[in-house]
Design an enzyme around this catalytic site. Structure first.
Site, PDB file in Angstrom:
ATOM      1  N   ILE A   1     -48.079 -55.049 -20.626  1.00 18.97           N
ATOM      2  CA  ILE A   1     -47.058 -54.716 -21.480  1.00 18.97           C
ATOM      3  C   ILE A   1     -46.266 -56.077 -21.602  1.00 18.97           C
ATOM      4  CG2 ILE A   1     -46.977 -52.063 -20.874  1.00 18.97           C
ATOM      5  CD1 ILE A   1     -44.304 -52.932 -19.046  1.00 18.97           C
ATOM      6  N   ASP A   2     -46.466 -56.963 -20.563  1.00 19.76           N
ATOM      7  CA  ASP A   2     -45.327 -58.012 -20.561  1.00 19.76           C
ATOM      8  C   ASP A   2     -45.814 -59.354 -21.484  1.00 19.76           C
ATOM      9  OD1 ASP A   2     -44.182 -56.950 -18.293  1.00 19.76           O
ATOM     10  OD2 ASP A   2     -45.305 -57.908 -16.710  1.00 19.76           O
TER      11      ASP A   2
END
Ligand code: F6P
Length: 356
Positions: A135-136
């Protein structure tokens, strides 16, 4: 010719892992004679020989499923070559499992840490293919990782919901978005949610500047302010500290980036500031349509690479094309938000402050 493929998911989970597993395996079953071994809980399963022979039906019905059917764990790269109290040589153990299983290749789905270990195993002579998830969105060499856009959607929804209650009460709301080192998720969801201030680790902030924005908005009869802050955002003073010193200070002060910003704004401006930390909600649930497509594209490309015997690479998105990079070129290279990133400039031109 039969090909035995080991597959594992490692590091923090994210939406789209199952869609990517489905993409690799279905395309492999379609294109050649494939046998799939699911390795449990990432590299832990490879080290301990914890796996199961899977059948095609196990990869059905998982496109929309959050999490990972294989399980995942954090097995830090920095410890891979360290022999601990258990006396286990982890690298030798992983090579042994690979050999015992007579694998033709290993597919590793993960982020930065996962890719470093994937590269290590590739250098040790194993046939490895990586798939970029997190998700980063902080993996070098790919425009986007899968999981990122779903998390942006979730974080944006949080900001949207906070917006209406902030406006009703005339409050300053500080929303803490995941991302310890990289601010991509905060940047994109902050822009999508119309935040007034975006604070990210790459651009240290001055609390006086942030306070100035809150005061200016009050003068302009806008009684509320939305601040999207990455969990790893830091003030200019903190940025002067060494990483270790910062960590010690944060641990001692039970630090959270949002609480710190809210506390300081309350004392500087005297406003009512509240914090919201959606946390792991940002990693949970079903992948968005975008991530389902991207995960499927990545998975199928991995299967094509296996078919072609092309190993030591990780799949990537460049522009509109699905391609791959050599593991050695991307492993261990974090992709942080450059200060002159186009999205940063766009946000600034929209009047969004980075508190700098
Ligand atoms: O790497 C994904 C991520 O969600 C980061 O944004 C966050 O800092 C970290 O994982 C949280 O890790 P954990 O799930 O181990 O608490």
């Amino acid at each position: 010719m039969k090909r035995r493929i080991g597959i594992l998911t490692s590091g923090g989970d994210c939406p789209g892992l199952n869609a990517a597993i489905r993409g690799v395996t279905r395309a492999a079953y379609e294109m050649f004679d494939a046998e799939i071994i699911g390795i449990h809980d990432g590299y832990r399963g490879l080290i301990e020989g914890d796996y199961s022979l899977m059948v095609r039906s196990q990869f059905s019905g998982i496109l929309t499923l959050g999490g990972t059917i294989l399980g995942t764990a954090r097995t830090p790269f920095r410890n891979m070559r360290v022999i601990g109290d258990d006396r286990v040589d982890k690298v030798a153990a992983m090579k042994k499992t690979y050999k015992d299983l007579k694998l033709d290749c290993l597919v590793t789905l993960g982020g930065n840490g996962t890719h470093k270990t994937a590269n290590l195993l590739s250098e040790e002579g194993l046939n490895v293919i990586g798939l970029p998830k997190t998700i980063d969105n902080d993996l070098y060499g790919t425009d986007f990782t899968f999981g990122f856009h779903t998390a942006v959607d979730i974080a944006t929804d949080v900001i949207d919901r906070i917006h209406t209650t902030a406006a009703s009460h005339g409050r300053v709301m500080v929303i803490e978005i995941m991302g310890n080192k990289a601010g991509w998720l905060t940047l994109y969801s902050g822009v999508a949610g119309g935040a007034d201030v975006i604070l990210i680790p790459e651009i240290p902030y001055s609390i006086d500047k942030v306070a100035g924005i809150v005061e200016k908005r009050a003068r302009d009869n806008k009684g509320f302010t939305i601040i999207a802050v990455a969990e790893g955002a830091m003030s200019k003073d903190e940025a002067k500290l060494k990483k270790k010193e910062r960590e010690i200070r944060r641990a001692a002060e039970h630090y959270s980036a949002s609480a710190e910003v809210a506390r300081q704004l309350t004392s500087l401006v005297g406003v009512e500031a509240r914090t919201v930390v959606p946390g792991h909600i940002q990693r949970g649930g079903s992948p968005s349509a975008y991530d389902r497509v991207l995960s499927t594209q990545f998975g199928v490309h991995a299967a094509e690479l296996i078919r072609d015997g092309h190993f030591g690479v990780t799949v990537a998105l460049k522009g509109n094309s699905i391609t791959h990079n050599d593991l050695k070129d991307v492993a261990g290279v974090p992709k942080l938000v450059p200060e002159d990133d186009q999205m940063v400039t766009i946000a600034k031109h929209m009047g969004i402050s980075f508190g700098a």
